[in-house]
Scaffold this active site. Structure first.
Site, PDB file in Angstrom:
ATOM      1  CE  LYS A 138      -1.613   2.975   2.145  1.00  0.00           C
ATOM      2  NZ  LYS A 138      -1.516   4.463   1.930  1.00  0.00           N
ATOM      3  CD  GLU A 213      12.817   3.951   8.751  1.00  0.00           C
ATOM      4  OE1 GLU A 213      12.185   4.912   9.227  1.00  0.00           O
ATOM      5  OE2 GLU A 213      13.440   3.988   7.693  1.00  0.00           O
ATOM      6  CB  CYS A 247      13.225   8.216   9.063  1.00  0.00           C
ATOM      7  SG  CYS A 247      11.506   8.103   8.553  1.00  0.00           S
ATOM      8  CD  GLU A 351      10.407  12.301  11.425  1.00  0.00           C
ATOM      9  OE1 GLU A 351      11.329  11.725  10.812  1.00  0.00           O
ATOM     10  OE2 GLU A 351       9.322  11.748  11.686  1.00  0.00           O
TER      11      GLU A 351
END
Length: 470
Positions: A138, A213, A247, A351
């Site tokens: 997906k 992750e 990331c 983040e």
């Protein structure tokens, strides 16, 4: 049935024009895809310019995508080669042979992000197929096109129907149904931490496997003995490659006293040079594209224009002034470097996923390590020093699943990739990825003769205290 679907648009971030209209699957089609993958598992059942597609849908520089797409065969080759050595013979007592091999899990679902659409997908697809699973991907609704092309190529290459399926839909509908489906035996996701928690709860309710992750806030620690030019170049790469939308982006830059001023002069000039080259609509190899798709306009104004909700950091290179007229209604963003940010401010802790970094000065090694670890995340980190002993010492102390020394963002198919703390669970790449997409099966064979077995294995003979149990 098609009238029930909510189509979504993929836009070129350089112009904001519509380039694709994608129709997500219905609930029935999601269910059919999972069942087809399950049936494929039970039964053992001209190349497009992919880099150009990646650039069009993600806004990444064509130079970056050419380099990244060129690495994809490495993952396919290394993964399949490594899987051949996955089994072993376990030591046993007595006349028994115990061999262990890996068997597939079944149907696995992979949910991939917009920032590295095909690269991250192939990192997941390769070990999953190598282990014998049926795979459903997906992709992000923001960047599904390269995956749709890839699955066509896979089909042309002979992968049977149902073995590799791409379902481009929304996370709240398609993603949720896939993650909670009872036939799915593993979900592997690359996303933000909040999404990872939500998907993990769904997967756990089915007692399926889960790899995630998630977010990061990577510290880059620059010591006074570092080679200045290499450190500046390396930190700029860590911070601004992919527009800061990875990331493991270096977002917290920690610079030791004694090199701080000289480092900042060079680093700011490097950041400004990146901004000066923005805006090329012709996909020039040096174009830097900042597609801040995951932020609503209000959130962007908070984060990038210094709203008090983020903190009162002073600017070393602020985004002042109007954007160039030729950028138009598109997703461009200047590099943004901030100094003296309080460690309690949101911009230090959260983040941002954009070309925004904070810089902080430290005195001694212990303080630098403490600042590096002052985060709920633990995915990537970097250390810049010419002192070999310090390099190893600091790398071991930093709480991160990946630590680079005098480099950044280097990735290899054989090297485990994953985070600590709130940066995720499990690992991509290497033997760990292969094992995560399979399960061990232990087969124990009695190698004793029939005569020996008649004597030793008749538990209910009623005599003898030395019979083996277990």
């Amino acid at each position: 049935m098609s009238s029930e679907r909510e189509r979504f648009v993929v836009r070129n971030p350089a112009t904001n024009e519509e380039i694709f209209l994608v129709e997500p699957p219905t609930s029935e089609e999601v269910d059919d895809a999972v069942k087809a993958a399950h049936r494929a598992y039970e039964s053992d059942a001209q190349v497009p310019d992919i880099a150009q597609l990646e650039t069009l849908q993600t806004g990444r520089a064509i130079r970056e995508m050419n380099a990244q797409i060129g690495r994809l065969p490495d993952w396919l080759f290394v993964t399949f080669y490594g899987y051949m050595a996955a089994g072993f013979v376990a030591p046993t007592q007595g006349k028994l042979l115990n061999y262990v091999h890996r068997v597939p899990l079944g149907v696995v679902v992979q949910i991939t992000p917009f920032n590295h659409p095909l690269f991250i997908a192939v990192k997941k697809i390769a070990p999953a197929l190598a282990a014998g699973n049926s795979v459903i991907v997906k992709p992000s609704e923001l960047a599904p096109i390269s995956l749709l092309e890839f699955v066509k190529l896979a089909s042309d290459a002979g992968i049977p129907d149902g073995v590799l399926t791409v379902l481009p839909g929304y996370g709240h509908s398609t993603g949720t149904q896939l993650a909670s489906h009872s036939l799915v035996r593993k979900v592997d996701i690359t996303a933000g931490t909040r999404t990872g928690r939500a998907i993990g709860a769904m997967v756990g309710s089915n007692l399926a496997a889960f790899t995630a992750e998630l977010g990061g806030k990577a510290p880059i620690v620059v010591f006074r003995d570092a080679d200045l030019i290499s450190a500046v170049n390396g930190v700029a790469f860590a911070s601004f490659i992919a527009s800061g939308q990875t990331c493991v982006s270096g977002t917290r830059i920690l610079v030791q006293e004694g090199i701080y001023d000289e480092f900042m002069d060079s680093f700011l000039e490097k950041a400004q040079s990146i901004t000066r080259r923005m805006g090329d609509r012709k996909l020039h190899p040096l174009t830097v594209r900042n597609k801040l798709l995951n932020m609503q306009p209000s959130a962007k104004s908070h984060v990038f224009y210094g709203d008090c909700h983020i903190g009162t950091a002073s600017y070393s290179h602020s985004p002042d002034g109007a954007e160039p007229e030729e950028w138009g209604n598109a997703y461009w963003r200047r590099t943004d470097v901030r100094i003296d940010v309080d460690v309690h401010d949101e911009i230090w802790q959260e983040e941002i996923f954009g070309p925004v970094v904070v810089v902080k000065k430290f005195k001694e090694e212990a303080e630098g390590i403490a600042l590096a670890n002052l985060s709920k995340y633990g995915l990537g980190a970097g250390v810049w020093t010419t002192d070999l002993s310090r390099a190893h010492r600091v790398a071991n102390e930093i709480q991160a699943g990946l630590v680079w020394i005098n480099t950044h963002h280097r990735n290899d198919p054989s090297s485990p990739w994953g985070g600590m703390k709130e940066s995720g669970i499990g690992r991509e790449n290497g033997i760990e990825a292969l094992e995560a997409y399979s399960q061990s099966k232990s087969i124990i064979v009695n190698t004793a003769t029939a005569e020996e077995s008649r004597i030793q294995d008749d538990w209910f003979v009623g005599t003898g205290d030395e019979m083996r149990y277990g």
